[in-house]
Design an enzyme around this catalytic site. Structure first.
Site, PDB file in Angstrom:
ATOM      1  CG  HIS A 196      -2.243   0.683   0.944  1.00 30.47           C
ATOM      2  ND1 HIS A 196      -2.602   1.838   1.583  1.00 30.47           N
ATOM      3  CD2 HIS A 196      -3.246   0.397   0.083  1.00 30.47           C
ATOM      4  CE1 HIS A 196      -3.783   2.233   1.152  1.00 30.47           C
ATOM      5  NE2 HIS A 196      -4.192   1.382   0.236  1.00 30.47           N
TER       6      HIS A 196
ATOM      7  CE  LYS B   5      -2.219   4.907  -1.463  1.00 31.29           C
ATOM      8  NZ  LYS B   5      -2.115   4.132  -0.235  1.00 31.29           N
TER       9      LYS B   5
ATOM     10  CG  ASP C  22      17.108  11.647 -11.643  1.00 29.67           C
ATOM     11  OD1 ASP C  22      17.101  10.565 -12.265  1.00 29.67           O
ATOM     12  OD2 ASP C  22      16.773  12.732 -12.155  1.00 29.67           O
TER      13      ASP C  22
END
Length: 187
Positions: free
Chosen positions: A129, A131, A136
């Site tokens: 879950h 996110k 870079d």
């Protein structure tokens, strides 16, 4: 398990906060591809401004070396296109997602994998879950925002984008740990 992190006393934070839903709607592709070019479609109802999604896409499109994406699901085609675009520009891209969501209707993970981007899933009874994305190794994209069209247009969501290499190292370490843990779960 967590990691405590704090900025030095008196330090400044180089962060941007984005909120959703985007009340202006989805962006016009002409505007998205070139904000200086005017849309020639009469009565175009798409957004011709810097919405939260447009700003997020610019950060993804700004990747030059690496892009590690760890999200519950991706169903927003514009985001999937940006991730695939990074690969086409020579950026090393890796994606981790939830196994249940990977095969759900509207999932863009198949297209991402077909573009040659390695995708791994959690293959667990619980959900992956997270996110977040690390761009870079210096820029973290993190928040409640699911990378879905529903999140763009309907949900109350947020993203914090912060340029901090030390913080990115913490998230990259977590990403690498999951990448190894899910090595047998290639999509």
């Amino acid at each position: 398990m967590g990691v405590c992190f704090s900025s030095p006393a008196g330090g400044s934070t180089n962060a941007e906060v984005l909120f959703f839903p985007d009340t202006a709607g989805m962006p016009c592709r002409t505007y998205l591809n070139n904000p200086n070019k005017h849309c020639t479609r009469p009565n175009c109802t798409y957004a011709h401004s810097d919405t939260s999604l447009v700003k997020l896409l610019r950060h993804i499109n700004g990747a030059t070396k690496t892009l590690d994406v760890c999200v519950f699901t991706i169903t927003c085609n514009e985001i999937a296109d940006a991730v695939i675009g990074a690969k086409k520009r020579g950026v090393k891209v890796r994606v981790i997602s939830d196994d249940d969501q990977a095969s759900s209707q509207g999932s863009d993970l198949g297209a991402i994998a077909q573009a040659g981007i390695p995708v791994r899933t959690d293959a667990a009874t619980t959900h992956m879950h997270h996110k977040f994305a690390v761009v870079d190794g210096t820029k973290l994209i993190n928040g409640s925002f699911n990378w879905t069209r529903q999140a763009v247009l309907g949900n109350q969501e947020n993203i914090v984008i912060i340029k901090d290499a030390k913080l990115c190292q913490v998230f990259t370490k977590e990403f690498d740990s999951m990448w190894g843990k899910f090595s047998g779960n290639k999509y």
